[in-house]
Design an enzyme around this catalytic site. Sequence first.
Site, PDB file in Angstrom:
ATOM      1  N   CYS A  43       0.819  -1.211   0.000  1.00 13.67           N
ATOM      2  CA  CYS A  43       0.000   0.000   0.000  1.00 13.67           C
ATOM      3  C   CYS A  43       0.854   1.262   0.000  1.00 13.67           C
ATOM      4  CB  CYS A  43      -0.932   0.003   1.209  1.00 13.67           C
ATOM      5  SG  CYS A  43      -1.972   1.474   1.298  1.00 13.67           S
ATOM      6  N   CYS A  48      -1.575   1.624  -2.935  1.00 13.06           N
ATOM      7  CA  CYS A  48      -2.605   2.658  -2.736  1.00 13.06           C
ATOM      8  C   CYS A  48      -2.063   4.087  -2.725  1.00 13.06           C
ATOM      9  CB  CYS A  48      -3.335   2.425  -1.410  1.00 13.06           C
ATOM     10  SG  CYS A  48      -3.604   0.727  -0.946  1.00 13.06           S
ATOM     11  N   LYS A  51      -0.284   5.291  -6.005  1.00 12.92           N
ATOM     12  CA  LYS A  51      -1.327   5.292  -7.037  1.00 12.92           C
ATOM     13  C   LYS A  51      -2.221   6.516  -6.895  1.00 12.92           C
ATOM     14  CE  LYS A  51      -4.945   3.269  -5.960  1.00 12.92           C
ATOM     15  NZ  LYS A  51      -5.792   2.181  -5.434  1.00 12.92           N
ATOM     16  N   TYR A  99       7.049   4.916   9.593  1.00  9.81           N
ATOM     17  CA  TYR A  99       6.738   3.593  10.145  1.00  9.81           C
ATOM     18  C   TYR A  99       7.965   2.965  10.812  1.00  9.81           C
ATOM     19  CZ  TYR A  99       2.177   3.562   7.853  1.00  9.81           C
ATOM     20  OH  TYR A  99       0.892   3.850   7.474  1.00  9.81           O
ATOM     21  N   TYR A 177      -9.545  -3.395 -10.603  1.00  8.00           N
ATOM     22  CA  TYR A 177      -9.138  -2.122  -9.995  1.00  8.00           C
ATOM     23  C   TYR A 177      -7.900  -1.527 -10.668  1.00  8.00           C
ATOM     24  CZ  TYR A 177     -11.704  -3.084  -5.541  1.00  8.00           C
ATOM     25  OH  TYR A 177     -12.623  -3.322  -4.566  1.00  8.00           O
ATOM     26  N   GLU A 181      -7.613   1.856 -13.009  1.00  9.08           N
ATOM     27  CA  GLU A 181      -6.969   2.989 -12.353  1.00  9.08           C
ATOM     28  C   GLU A 181      -5.776   3.480 -13.155  1.00  9.08           C
ATOM     29  OE1 GLU A 181      -8.196   2.096  -7.700  1.00  9.08           O
ATOM     30  OE2 GLU A 181      -6.330   1.260  -8.493  1.00  9.08           O
ATOM     31  N   GLY A 264      -4.268  -9.707 -11.901  1.00 11.07           N
ATOM     32  CA  GLY A 264      -4.443 -10.368 -10.619  1.00 11.07           C
ATOM     33  C   GLY A 264      -3.177 -10.407  -9.794  1.00 11.07           C
ATOM     34  N   THR A 313      -6.448  -2.563   1.995  1.00 10.20           N
ATOM     35  CA  THR A 313      -5.620  -2.140   3.122  1.00 10.20           C
ATOM     36  C   THR A 313      -6.398  -1.991   4.428  1.00 10.20           C
ATOM     37  OG1 THR A 313      -3.978  -1.088   1.713  1.00 10.20           O
ATOM     38  CG2 THR A 313      -4.138  -0.278   3.969  1.00 10.20           C
ATOM     39  N   HIS A 438     -26.938  21.013   0.220  1.00  8.44           N
ATOM     40  CA  HIS A 438     -27.129  21.523  -1.137  1.00  8.44           C
ATOM     41  C   HIS A 438     -26.225  22.715  -1.414  1.00  8.44           C
ATOM     42  CE1 HIS A 438     -29.398  22.177  -4.828  1.00  8.44           C
ATOM     43  NE2 HIS A 438     -29.423  23.472  -4.524  1.00  8.44           N
ATOM     44  N   GLU A 443     -26.113  14.683  -1.854  1.00  6.97           N
ATOM     45  CA  GLU A 443     -27.498  14.813  -1.414  1.00  6.97           C
ATOM     46  C   GLU A 443     -28.436  13.903  -2.199  1.00  6.97           C
ATOM     47  OE1 GLU A 443     -29.603  18.554  -2.369  1.00  6.97           O
ATOM     48  OE2 GLU A 443     -27.847  19.069  -3.576  1.00  6.97           O
TER      49      GLU A 443
END
Length: 456
Positions: A43, A48, A51, A99, A177, A181, A264, A313, A438, A443
């Site tokens: 990801c 993700c 991308k 991380y 996907y 994309e 895939g 994810t 609105h 809506e």
Amino acid sequence: MTRFDYDLFTIGAGSGGIRASRISRHLGARVAVAESYRIGGTCVIRGCVPKKLLTYAAHYAEDLEDARSYGWTIENASFSWPALIANKNREIARLSGVYADGFVKTGIAVIEGTAKVLDAHTVAIGERRVTAQNILIATGGRPTAPAIPGIEHAITSNEAFELPVLPKRILLVGGGYVAVEFAGIFNGLGTEVTLSYRGVQILRGFDDDVRRHLHDEMGKKGVRILLESDVLRIDRCTDGSLEVSMTGLPGNKLACDAVMFATGRTPNTARLGLRELGVRLDEAGGVMVDRFCRSSVGNIFAVGDVTHRIALTPVAIREGGAVAMTLFGGVETPVDHDDVPSAVFSQPSVGTVGLSEAKAVAKLGKVDIYKATFRPLRHTLSGRDERTLMKLVVDAGTQRVVGAHMVGADAPEVIQGVAIAVKARLTKAQFDATVGIHPTAAEEFVTLREKTVPER
């Protein structure tokens, strides 16, 4: 009592592995993580996040065109693929570092290298041996491509993020996907895009209205979509370009500069030693687990794409947290995979939650369908020929909204909010009782009044 080096040893520092490791550590467990590539997983590194950054970049072409209708004149606008990739790489490096620093600050040991499970409590990383009371498999998946002649000339999403030059012409193979994309990304950045899919319509498994609508909108933007089409062979020409032999195209030949397969992904279990240990794997190599993410070997767990279930994810993150709570939080925590919302960051984007119309009919029998298509307010001035689709699927018996689907600008943002209502099992009457904001596209979900005839 046997003394192990760690209470939890996690193989794979992607989204699911990170979440499980950090929560386990906060709950007092001794935790180590093995990672063979970069901390962050698919990801963050090549999925993700990059991308979405490239999707933003691709949309600026239309934004700049539309700006003229709003009084803006922007002269000499130009695009640099190398600048985009360099900026993307800098942000990905920053996220990966965040991380990594988080592991250090919380006292989680990180071991670089490829791990292999030797027995139920022992993992080898190169020549090093580590023991753990519990082992978590969080190794994700990898792109796959068919073994056709010339496949060595093709790329996958992994390589697409690092292309040194933006191709002038590209063939994307696949209809899920990733394929749609990247079709939007490359098309928006000026590449001539052809998408080849062997199925009858893109986005198999999505609502049929969503599939048709996105197909039409992508076509308006200049993406050529070939359905029921197979790629048979790829040849490199003397000028460096590629010639693709394929079905579903007049002449059965296509000249292009790049071919990307998005057909895939396969779970990363091939060299982990799990089958030899007695861990049950499915036909694709995915780790088979129960609702607590526990494998057939009681102290070995698995989360995320490696389980070959819902490859998203947020699902991996939820599963990782559940494993930590089950092992160290004192509460066996199952993972609920019903009504998981998802998005396709195509152009236009897709957001969906709950059942498609076809699945609802198969499960419930009778359903009520509410849907609308309209030109977004933004394009009343720009003149752009783009339409938004919004759809609700309602259980005719209980009037519960069991599915919500949208194709259009900001669809993922809108559906995230609607997903709460679907998960909470709200009824159509409760949607109707909600006051809309609105003017917004969102809506429409609380103003849809007229039923349409369900598909048969």
